[in-house]
Design a protein around this motif. Structure first.
Motif, mmCIF file in Angstrom:
data_model
loop_
_atom_site.group_PDB
_atom_site.id
_atom_site.type_symbol
_atom_site.label_atom_id
_atom_site.label_comp_id
_atom_site.label_asym_id
_atom_site.label_seq_id
_atom_site.Cartn_x
_atom_site.Cartn_y
_atom_site.Cartn_z
ATOM 1 N N MET A 1 40.822 45.230 28.471
ATOM 2 C CA MET A 1 39.612 44.411 28.364
ATOM 3 C C MET A 1 40.021 42.950 28.186
ATOM 4 O O MET A 1 41.023 42.670 27.527
ATOM 5 C CB MET A 1 38.775 44.860 27.157
ATOM 6 C CG MET A 1 37.390 44.254 27.096
ATOM 7 S SD MET A 1 36.474 44.764 25.611
ATOM 8 C CE MET A 1 36.704 43.318 24.583
ATOM 9 N N GLU A 2 39.248 42.057 28.789
ATOM 10 C CA GLU A 2 39.498 40.626 28.591
ATOM 11 C C GLU A 2 38.491 40.085 27.581
ATOM 12 O O GLU A 2 37.284 40.260 27.751
ATOM 13 C CB GLU A 2 39.362 39.867 29.914
ATOM 14 C CG GLU A 2 39.815 38.413 29.833
ATOM 15 C CD GLU A 2 40.355 37.931 31.171
ATOM 16 O OE1 GLU A 2 41.512 38.287 31.517
ATOM 17 O OE2 GLU A 2 39.623 37.231 31.885
ATOM 18 N N ILE A 3 39.013 39.474 26.516
ATOM 19 C CA ILE A 3 38.133 38.862 25.515
ATOM 20 C C ILE A 3 37.656 37.539 26.094
ATOM 21 O O ILE A 3 38.462 36.718 26.531
ATOM 22 C CB ILE A 3 38.883 38.622 24.191
ATOM 23 C CG1 ILE A 3 39.549 39.915 23.710
ATOM 24 C CG2 ILE A 3 37.944 38.080 23.139
ATOM 25 C CD1 ILE A 3 40.501 39.695 22.531
ATOM 26 N N GLU A 4 36.352 37.331 26.106
ATOM 27 C CA GLU A 4 35.784 36.121 26.712
ATOM 28 C C GLU A 4 35.549 35.050 25.656
ATOM 29 O O GLU A 4 34.565 35.110 24.929
ATOM 30 C CB GLU A 4 34.448 36.459 27.399
ATOM 31 C CG GLU A 4 34.548 37.520 28.472
ATOM 32 C CD GLU A 4 34.865 36.958 29.846
ATOM 33 O OE1 GLU A 4 35.260 35.781 29.948
ATOM 34 O OE2 GLU A 4 34.726 37.706 30.822
ATOM 35 N N PHE A 5 36.447 34.084 25.609
ATOM 36 C CA PHE A 5 36.217 32.923 24.738
ATOM 37 C C PHE A 5 35.605 31.796 25.564
ATOM 38 O O PHE A 5 35.848 30.617 25.293
ATOM 39 C CB PHE A 5 37.537 32.449 24.119
ATOM 40 C CG PHE A 5 38.146 33.409 23.135
ATOM 41 C CD1 PHE A 5 37.378 33.980 22.123
ATOM 42 C CD2 PHE A 5 39.492 33.736 23.198
ATOM 43 C CE1 PHE A 5 37.943 34.861 21.199
ATOM 44 C CE2 PHE A 5 40.065 34.606 22.280
ATOM 45 C CZ PHE A 5 39.291 35.172 21.284
ATOM 46 N N ALA B 1 32.962 42.599 26.668
ATOM 47 C CA ALA B 1 32.639 43.977 26.299
ATOM 48 C C ALA B 1 31.808 44.641 27.392
ATOM 49 O O ALA B 1 30.943 43.992 27.985
ATOM 50 C CB ALA B 1 31.864 43.982 24.985
ATOM 51 N N PRO B 2 32.068 45.918 27.677
ATOM 52 C CA PRO B 2 31.211 46.641 28.629
ATOM 53 C C PRO B 2 29.746 46.567 28.170
ATOM 54 O O PRO B 2 29.473 46.569 26.974
ATOM 55 C CB PRO B 2 31.722 48.081 28.562
ATOM 56 C CG PRO B 2 33.112 47.987 28.019
ATOM 57 C CD PRO B 2 33.134 46.778 27.140
ATOM 58 N N HIS B 3 28.809 46.515 29.137
ATOM 59 C CA HIS B 3 27.383 46.388 28.778
ATOM 60 C C HIS B 3 26.895 47.565 27.943
ATOM 61 O O HIS B 3 25.981 47.435 27.136
ATOM 62 C CB HIS B 3 26.519 46.297 30.039
ATOM 63 C CG HIS B 3 26.723 45.034 30.804
ATOM 64 N ND1 HIS B 3 26.780 43.797 30.195
ATOM 65 C CD2 HIS B 3 26.872 44.794 32.135
ATOM 66 C CE1 HIS B 3 26.952 42.867 31.117
ATOM 67 N NE2 HIS B 3 27.019 43.437 32.301
ATOM 68 N N SER B 4 27.494 48.753 28.155
ATOM 69 C CA SER B 4 27.000 49.936 27.447
ATOM 70 C C SER B 4 27.619 50.088 26.053
ATOM 71 O O SER B 4 27.361 51.072 25.366
ATOM 72 C CB SER B 4 27.257 51.196 28.284
ATOM 73 O OG SER B 4 28.624 51.265 28.662
ATOM 74 N N ALA B 5 28.416 49.112 25.615
ATOM 75 C CA ALA B 5 28.954 49.148 24.248
ATOM 76 C C ALA B 5 27.809 48.955 23.252
ATOM 77 O O ALA B 5 26.778 48.378 23.598
ATOM 78 C CB ALA B 5 30.010 48.061 24.061
ATOM 79 N N LYS B 6 28.028 49.436 22.019
ATOM 80 C CA LYS B 6 27.006 49.351 20.969
ATOM 81 C C LYS B 6 26.495 47.920 20.807
ATOM 82 O O LYS B 6 25.307 47.654 20.738
ATOM 83 C CB LYS B 6 27.622 49.823 19.641
ATOM 84 C CG LYS B 6 26.936 51.035 19.040
ATOM 85 C CD LYS B 6 27.490 51.363 17.639
ATOM 86 C CE LYS B 6 29.004 51.365 17.613
ATOM 87 N NZ LYS B 6 29.664 51.640 16.382
ATOM 88 N N ILE C 1 35.243 44.132 19.090
ATOM 89 C CA ILE C 1 35.661 45.440 18.567
ATOM 90 C C ILE C 1 34.867 46.587 19.184
ATOM 91 O O ILE C 1 35.445 47.581 19.636
ATOM 92 C CB ILE C 1 35.581 45.423 17.023
ATOM 93 C CG1 ILE C 1 36.755 44.566 16.535
ATOM 94 C CG2 ILE C 1 35.601 46.831 16.433
ATOM 95 C CD1 ILE C 1 36.862 44.372 15.075
ATOM 96 N N ASP C 2 33.548 46.439 19.255
ATOM 97 C CA ASP C 2 32.749 47.489 19.916
ATOM 98 C C ASP C 2 33.147 47.604 21.384
ATOM 99 O O ASP C 2 33.173 48.701 21.952
ATOM 100 C CB ASP C 2 31.250 47.178 19.794
ATOM 101 C CG ASP C 2 30.719 47.482 18.389
ATOM 102 O OD1 ASP C 2 31.408 48.208 17.638
ATOM 103 O OD2 ASP C 2 29.632 46.982 18.055
ATOM 104 N N GLY C 3 33.451 46.466 21.996
ATOM 105 C CA GLY C 3 33.879 46.461 23.404
ATOM 106 C C GLY C 3 35.162 47.245 23.609
ATOM 107 O O GLY C 3 35.264 48.044 24.546
#
Ligand SMILES: [Zn+2]
Length: 279
Positions: A35-39, A11-16, A21-23
């Motif tokens: 966006m890449e989901i980081e697992f 998620a971008p750092h500025s996301a809530k 989902i917020d990302g």
């Protein structure tokens, strides 16, 4: 893929919040396309969560990929570590498919002192088994071994492209920062296009139309990558890379892994959009 999309690894750092989902929603607000989901610390998302992610991503118009856990070594000595590594790839691919992601990325292995050819055969064997399993499950997600930045890690351009030629369902994750850090070279327009040309010749134009790329600034030493940096603080010639990608009309996802994430993802996107095509 219709064009080249830019986004962040996680998620971008500025996301809530740092939630997926917020990302996704914030990526759309920023004007990013993927966006890449980081697992990377484990696949903790369940099926219900993944269905929700798919719904939100479709609504937001954000394409997804997923990064498998770091704890993968298909060249491990212990059979149980090999099984666990295969399991992490499978688990990532299964959840990613529900999320609507078209690709997953993973770090294949360490040489552990083996000759590269021996490690290659081992990685190919166990990766092949995982791919067979996904095929039986009718899972269509692209499995992408990454070009790695440390000399101790399996994953040169040649090794990854060889695997992709030999195994069905496999495509490369081209980490240009890693390759630059590992070689100390590959930092010019000509060197970047030489890789793209190699991909086109060995895997076909379709692979350039569906690429998965990682980019960041990077610090490195004799053993390769030491850490990621913001683009402007590193020597990485990202404008040259973007020119190469534009001239070769590469399509797919560009995931930014700089410490400032969306700062550099937006820098890459804006720079790319304003470049003239010279071809
Ligand atoms: Zn990675």
């Amino acid at each position: 893929m219709a064009r080249l999309l830019f986004g962040t690894g996680g998620a971008p750092h500025s996301a809530k919040t740092a939630s997926t989902i917020d990302g996704i929603e914030h990526s759309a607000e920023l004007g990013l396309g993927c966006m890449e989901i980081e697992f990377v610390q484990g696949v903790k998302m369940g099926e219900a969560g993944a269905h929700l992610v798919a719904e939100i991503a479709t609504k937001a118009g954000v394409k997804l990929s997923a990064h498998a856990p770091y704890f993968i070594n298909l060249n491990a000595r212990e059979p149980e570590k090999i099984r666990a590594s295969q399991g992490r790839i499978l688990q990532t691919a299964r959840i990613a498919a529900i999320c609507g992601a078209e690709s997953i990325v993973f770090h294949p292995a360490f040489y552990l002192g083996d000759p590269p050819e021996k490690a290659y055969d081992t990685v190919k064997k166990y990766l092949g088994e995982a791919l067979d399993q996904l095929k039986r499950e009718n899972n269509r997600v692209w499995i992408r071994p990454e070009i790695m930045g440390k000399v101790s890690q399996f994953g040169t351009v040649e090794e990854i492209l060889d695997l992709c030629t030999e195994l069905e369902g496999l495509a490369p994750c081209l980490d240009f920062a890693h390759w630059h850090a590992r070689t100390g070279t590959f930092n010019s327009y000509q060197e970047f296009t030489s890789i793209l040309l190699q991909i086109k010749e060995r895997l076909g134009r379709a692979t350039l139309d569906n690429m998965h790329i990682h980019v960041s600034g990077i610090a490195y030493g004799k053993k390769g990558e030491t850490k990621h940096l913001n683009l402007e603080e590193s020597d990485f010639q990202y404008i040259e890379l973007l020119r190469a990608l534009k001239d070769y009309d590469v399509k797919g996802l560009v995931i930014c892994e700089s410490p400032n994430l969306e700062g550099d993802a937006l820098l890459l996107q804006t720079t790319y959009d304003t470049l003239p095509k010279t071809d």
